[in-house]
Design a protein around this motif. Sequence first.
Motif, PDB file in Angstrom:
ATOM      1  N   ARG A  20     -77.357  70.274 -91.038  1.00  0.00           N
ATOM      2  CA  ARG A  20     -77.940  68.986 -91.455  1.00  0.00           C
ATOM      3  C   ARG A  20     -76.986  67.855 -90.633  1.00  0.00           C
ATOM      4  N   HIS A  21     -75.899  68.025 -90.860  1.00  0.00           N
ATOM      5  CA  HIS A  21     -74.832  67.015 -90.395  1.00  0.00           C
ATOM      6  C   HIS A  21     -75.047  66.999 -88.734  1.00  0.00           C
ATOM      7  N   THR A  22     -75.089  68.136 -88.203  1.00  0.00           N
ATOM      8  CA  THR A  22     -74.924  68.154 -86.831  1.00  0.00           C
ATOM      9  C   THR A  22     -76.346  67.639 -86.223  1.00  0.00           C
ATOM     10  N   LEU A  23     -77.278  67.875 -86.906  1.00  0.00           N
ATOM     11  CA  LEU A  23     -78.667  67.157 -86.695  1.00  0.00           C
ATOM     12  C   LEU A  23     -78.611  65.806 -86.740  1.00  0.00           C
ATOM     13  N   LEU A  24     -78.081  64.983 -87.757  1.00  0.00           N
ATOM     14  CA  LEU A  24     -77.819  63.621 -87.912  1.00  0.00           C
ATOM     15  C   LEU A  24     -76.827  62.962 -86.787  1.00  0.00           C
ATOM     16  N   ILE A  25     -76.128  63.810 -86.354  1.00  0.00           N
ATOM     17  CA  ILE A  25     -75.253  63.288 -85.238  1.00  0.00           C
ATOM     18  C   ILE A  25     -76.207  62.904 -83.882  1.00  0.00           C
ATOM     19  N   ALA A  26     -77.389  63.533 -83.842  1.00  0.00           N
ATOM     20  CA  ALA A  26     -78.285  63.166 -82.558  1.00  0.00           C
ATOM     21  C   ALA A  26     -78.711  61.894 -83.031  1.00  0.00           C
ATOM     22  N   MET A  27     -78.806  61.409 -84.466  1.00  0.00           N
ATOM     23  CA  MET A  27     -79.508  60.248 -84.682  1.00  0.00           C
ATOM     24  C   MET A  27     -78.886  58.904 -84.485  1.00  0.00           C
ATOM     25  N   ARG A  28     -77.196  59.042 -84.288  1.00  0.00           N
ATOM     26  CA  ARG A  28     -76.344  58.257 -84.380  1.00  0.00           C
ATOM     27  C   ARG A  28     -76.526  56.969 -83.141  1.00  0.00           C
ATOM     28  N   GLY A  29     -76.680  55.802 -83.571  1.00  0.00           N
ATOM     29  CA  GLY A  29     -76.904  54.751 -82.578  1.00  0.00           C
ATOM     30  C   GLY A  29     -78.268  54.564 -82.107  1.00  0.00           C
ATOM     31  N   LEU A  30     -79.229  55.000 -82.628  1.00  0.00           N
ATOM     32  CA  LEU A  30     -80.187  55.127 -82.098  1.00  0.00           C
ATOM     33  C   LEU A  30     -81.397  54.048 -82.585  1.00  0.00           C
ATOM     34  N   SER A  31     -82.165  53.251 -81.697  1.00  0.00           N
ATOM     35  CA  SER A  31     -82.962  52.091 -82.337  1.00  0.00           C
ATOM     36  C   SER A  31     -84.245  52.882 -82.597  1.00  0.00           C
ATOM     37  N   ASP A  32     -84.969  52.182 -83.230  1.00  0.00           N
ATOM     38  CA  ASP A  32     -86.250  52.823 -83.698  1.00  0.00           C
ATOM     39  C   ASP A  32     -87.161  52.925 -82.558  1.00  0.00           C
ATOM     40  N   GLU A  33     -87.083  52.411 -81.567  1.00  0.00           N
ATOM     41  CA  GLU A  33     -87.815  52.572 -80.291  1.00  0.00           C
ATOM     42  C   GLU A  33     -87.280  53.890 -79.801  1.00  0.00           C
ATOM     43  N   GLN A  34     -86.126  54.037 -79.747  1.00  0.00           N
ATOM     44  CA  GLN A  34     -85.694  55.243 -79.069  1.00  0.00           C
ATOM     45  C   GLN A  34     -85.882  56.454 -79.865  1.00  0.00           C
ATOM     46  N   ALA A  35     -86.013  56.351 -81.130  1.00  0.00           N
ATOM     47  CA  ALA A  35     -86.330  57.506 -82.150  1.00  0.00           C
ATOM     48  C   ALA A  35     -87.673  57.863 -81.860  1.00  0.00           C
ATOM     49  N   ALA A  36     -88.630  57.028 -81.636  1.00  0.00           N
ATOM     50  CA  ALA A  36     -89.962  57.298 -81.408  1.00  0.00           C
ATOM     51  C   ALA A  36     -90.533  57.452 -79.888  1.00  0.00           C
ATOM     52  N   ALA A  37     -89.554  57.446 -79.082  1.00  0.00           N
ATOM     53  CA  ALA A  37     -89.863  58.038 -77.695  1.00  0.00           C
ATOM     54  C   ALA A  37     -89.586  59.373 -77.277  1.00  0.00           C
ATOM     55  N   ARG A  38     -90.705  59.812 -76.402  1.00  0.00           N
ATOM     56  CA  ARG A  38     -90.712  61.161 -75.810  1.00  0.00           C
ATOM     57  C   ARG A  38     -89.797  61.114 -74.521  1.00  0.00           C
ATOM     58  N   SER A  39     -88.847  61.921 -74.695  1.00  0.00           N
ATOM     59  CA  SER A  39     -87.703  62.025 -73.410  1.00  0.00           C
ATOM     60  C   SER A  39     -88.039  63.343 -72.564  1.00  0.00           C
ATOM     61  N   THR A  40     -88.872  64.273 -73.009  1.00  0.00           N
ATOM     62  CA  THR A  40     -89.212  65.388 -72.426  1.00  0.00           C
ATOM     63  C   THR A  40     -90.512  65.657 -72.181  1.00  0.00           C
ATOM     64  N   VAL A  41     -90.759  66.637 -71.628  1.00  0.00           N
ATOM     65  CA  VAL A  41     -92.395  67.250 -71.557  1.00  0.00           C
ATOM     66  C   VAL A  41     -93.131  67.310 -73.067  1.00  0.00           C
ATOM     67  N   SER A  42     -92.124  67.784 -73.931  1.00  0.00           N
ATOM     68  CA  SER A  42     -92.535  68.053 -75.148  1.00  0.00           C
ATOM     69  C   SER A  42     -93.038  66.789 -75.967  1.00  0.00           C
ATOM     70  N   GLU A  43     -93.781  66.911 -77.077  1.00  0.00           N
ATOM     71  CA  GLU A  43     -94.359  65.711 -77.749  1.00  0.00           C
ATOM     72  C   GLU A  43     -93.322  65.410 -78.776  1.00  0.00           C
ATOM     73  N   LEU A  44     -92.149  66.224 -78.836  1.00  0.00           N
ATOM     74  CA  LEU A  44     -91.235  65.888 -79.978  1.00  0.00           C
ATOM     75  C   LEU A  44     -90.386  64.717 -79.857  1.00  0.00           C
ATOM     76  N   THR A  45     -90.103  63.984 -80.744  1.00  0.00           N
ATOM     77  CA  THR A  45     -89.254  62.816 -80.732  1.00  0.00           C
ATOM     78  C   THR A  45     -88.315  62.797 -81.673  1.00  0.00           C
ATOM     79  N   LEU A  46     -86.971  62.254 -81.629  1.00  0.00           N
ATOM     80  CA  LEU A  46     -86.009  62.496 -82.560  1.00  0.00           C
ATOM     81  C   LEU A  46     -86.687  61.812 -83.947  1.00  0.00           C
ATOM     82  N   GLY A  47     -87.443  60.841 -84.050  1.00  0.00           N
ATOM     83  CA  GLY A  47     -87.788  60.459 -85.267  1.00  0.00           C
ATOM     84  C   GLY A  47     -89.075  61.543 -85.920  1.00  0.00           C
ATOM     85  N   GLY A  48     -89.754  62.203 -85.288  1.00  0.00           N
ATOM     86  CA  GLY A  48     -90.640  63.157 -85.431  1.00  0.00           C
ATOM     87  C   GLY A  48     -89.772  64.414 -85.931  1.00  0.00           C
ATOM     88  N   ILE A  49     -88.679  64.883 -85.392  1.00  0.00           N
ATOM     89  CA  ILE A  49     -87.942  65.976 -85.660  1.00  0.00           C
ATOM     90  C   ILE A  49     -87.328  65.899 -87.155  1.00  0.00           C
TER      91      ILE A  49
END
Length: 164
Positions: free
Chosen positions: A15-44
Amino acid sequence: MTETQELLNALREQRHTLLIAMRGLSDEQAAARSTVSELTLGGILNHLAHGERNWTQVLSSGTGEAPPSMFDVEQYKMPRGASVPDLVAAYEAAARATDEAVERAGLDRVVPLPEAPWEPGVVPRWSVRRIVLHLLRETAQHSGHADIVREALDGANTTAQLGT
């Protein structure tokens, strides 16, 4: 240290490792797709919070009934209007509830699982131990997804953020 403590510690580390990926993100970044996948950090993060709550309900109720959102594909999306701090707080609360339920139930307790839409008529029974192992696997898998999504988003990754 007991087996329960060992397994929950391993889950907490993921869980801690997962939350590292969320550090310093804006809400817009968390909702943004950055790969061909539909997954976003906020969605994960939303999905994993739902997963923790659903599995906690399954093991606590012992009825085998599916919580309302267990098979809802909307849980893979960042909810409209959600913020990163809200998602993190919801995930942390769900994780605490899971840990408490596991400690109360004990690893050897066996509970019926909900019938999955992809396996009609099959109602497996899992031990709490197996549920914890499933959560550990699911969290580790999605932690890896989050690392890739984050790196594609802005170049950051958990390895760099951990300083290793």
